[in-house]
Design a protein around this motif. Structure first.
Motif, PDB file in Angstrom:
ATOM      1  N   ILE A  91       0.825  -1.205   0.000  1.00  0.00           N
ATOM      2  CA  ILE A  91       0.000   0.000   0.000  1.00  0.00           C
ATOM      3  C   ILE A  91       0.861   1.256   0.000  1.00  0.00           C
ATOM      4  N   ASP A 248      -2.119  10.996   2.982  1.00  0.00           N
ATOM      5  CA  ASP A 248      -2.560  10.113   1.902  1.00  0.00           C
ATOM      6  C   ASP A 248      -2.440   8.654   2.316  1.00  0.00           C
ATOM      7  N   LEU A 249      -1.304   8.295   2.895  1.00  0.00           N
ATOM      8  CA  LEU A 249      -1.084   6.909   3.308  1.00  0.00           C
ATOM      9  C   LEU A 249      -2.024   6.508   4.433  1.00  0.00           C
ATOM     10  N   SER A 251      -5.007   7.628   4.937  1.00  0.00           N
ATOM     11  CA  SER A 251      -6.348   7.433   4.375  1.00  0.00           C
ATOM     12  C   SER A 251      -6.440   6.126   3.597  1.00  0.00           C
ATOM     13  N   ARG A 252      -5.341   5.699   2.995  1.00  0.00           N
ATOM     14  CA  ARG A 252      -5.348   4.420   2.270  1.00  0.00           C
ATOM     15  C   ARG A 252      -5.394   3.246   3.251  1.00  0.00           C
ATOM     16  N   PRO A 255      -9.582   4.098   5.570  1.00  0.00           N
ATOM     17  CA  PRO A 255     -10.437   5.119   4.937  1.00  0.00           C
ATOM     18  C   PRO A 255     -11.421   5.778   5.890  1.00  0.00           C
TER      19      PRO A 255
END
Length: 262
Positions: A91, A248-249, A251-252, A255
């Motif tokens: 990821i 960003d990471l 949220s990945r 979520p």
């Protein structure tokens, strides 16, 4: 909440159970039923049933005297499986690749490894002068901003047990070798949300790191690293894309974490 979960196909009871588990953190390693209910905005009876269900599968443990709950052994089992599966690296890699392209410096993701930290994913910058990170490499937790970002939120006494007695090993003139020095580094993380290293482990290397947070707990550190002569003068310039990559990471990885309690 119910309408939103229903429209997205999520199960409310399962989501609430995940909220309960994610409420446990370094700052709040244990909860009573009533206080957890207040934290989550749930009825005490609902929280009691959720905790009882999780305890039945070993995800939480209840102290028979205090009736307070802590995370159980099933969490450790899943954590080991998740780490060995390489999912975090999979990821993280596109986020690191974008960060390296944007900044021209190597992007590295580290996790705590006892009193050290270990690289789980890395993308090296292109060009003749760059830092090459080795996945699986283990570094001392007291030397470098990656370690400071990881250990800043932990109780001092726990870190002392992990790192050992003073003086800590000195690698360069800039290596912090006392806990007083480390506390100052950790306070920087608390005050600014980042940590900066100017040759703490390797005199020729500079770096800036941010903690990666999930539900208020630090699970990793994200670092930009390169030649000290180039990185040291770019700290503010590098911080913005580094923070954006961290968000960003996060949220990945989770979520729905934005609504989780801290």
């Amino acid at each position: 909440m119910e309408a939103g979960l229903a429209s997205s196909g999520l199960l409310q009871t399962a989501d609430r159970a995940m909220q309960v588990l994610l409420s446990f953190s370094d700052q709040r390693p244990e909860w009573g039923v009533s206080e957890l209910g207040r934290e989550l905005g749930l009825d005490k009876s609902v929280v009691q049933r959720l905790l009882a269900t999780l305890a039945n599968r070993g995800f939480v443990l209840a102290d028979p005297e205090t009736r307070r709950y802590r995370l159980g052994p099933a969490i450790s089992q899943l954590a080991r499986v998740a780490e060995r599966s390489g999912a975090l690296s999979l990821i993280a890699r596109p986020v690191l690749a974008k960060l390296a392209r944007e900044t021209g410096e190597s992007a590295v993701l580290n996790v705590a490894h006892g009193g050290s930290y270990r690289t789980v994913a890395a993308v090296d910058a292109r060009g003749p002068l760059s830092y090459s990170a080795i996945v699986g490499h283990v570094m001392p937790g007291h030397a470098g901003c990656s370690g400071h970002a990881l250990f800043a939120g932990q109780p001092l006494e726990e870190v002392r047990e992990l790192f050992g007695p003073e003086p800590l090993t000195r690698f360069t003139p800039n290596t912090p070798t006392t806990y007083a020095e480390l506390v100052r580094r950790w306070q920087e993380v608390a005050d600014t949300g980042r940590s900066v290293s100017d040759g703490e482990f390797d005199a020729n290397v500079g770096a800036v790191a941010v903690p990666l947070l999930l539900s208020g707990a630090t699970v990793a550190s994200l670092t930009l690293i390169g030649p000290a002569e180039r990185v040291t003068g770019r700290i503010d310039e590098l911080t913005a894309p580094l923070r954006a990559a961290g968000a960003d990471l996060s949220s990945r990885l989770a979520p729905g974490d934005a609504g989780a309690p801290s």
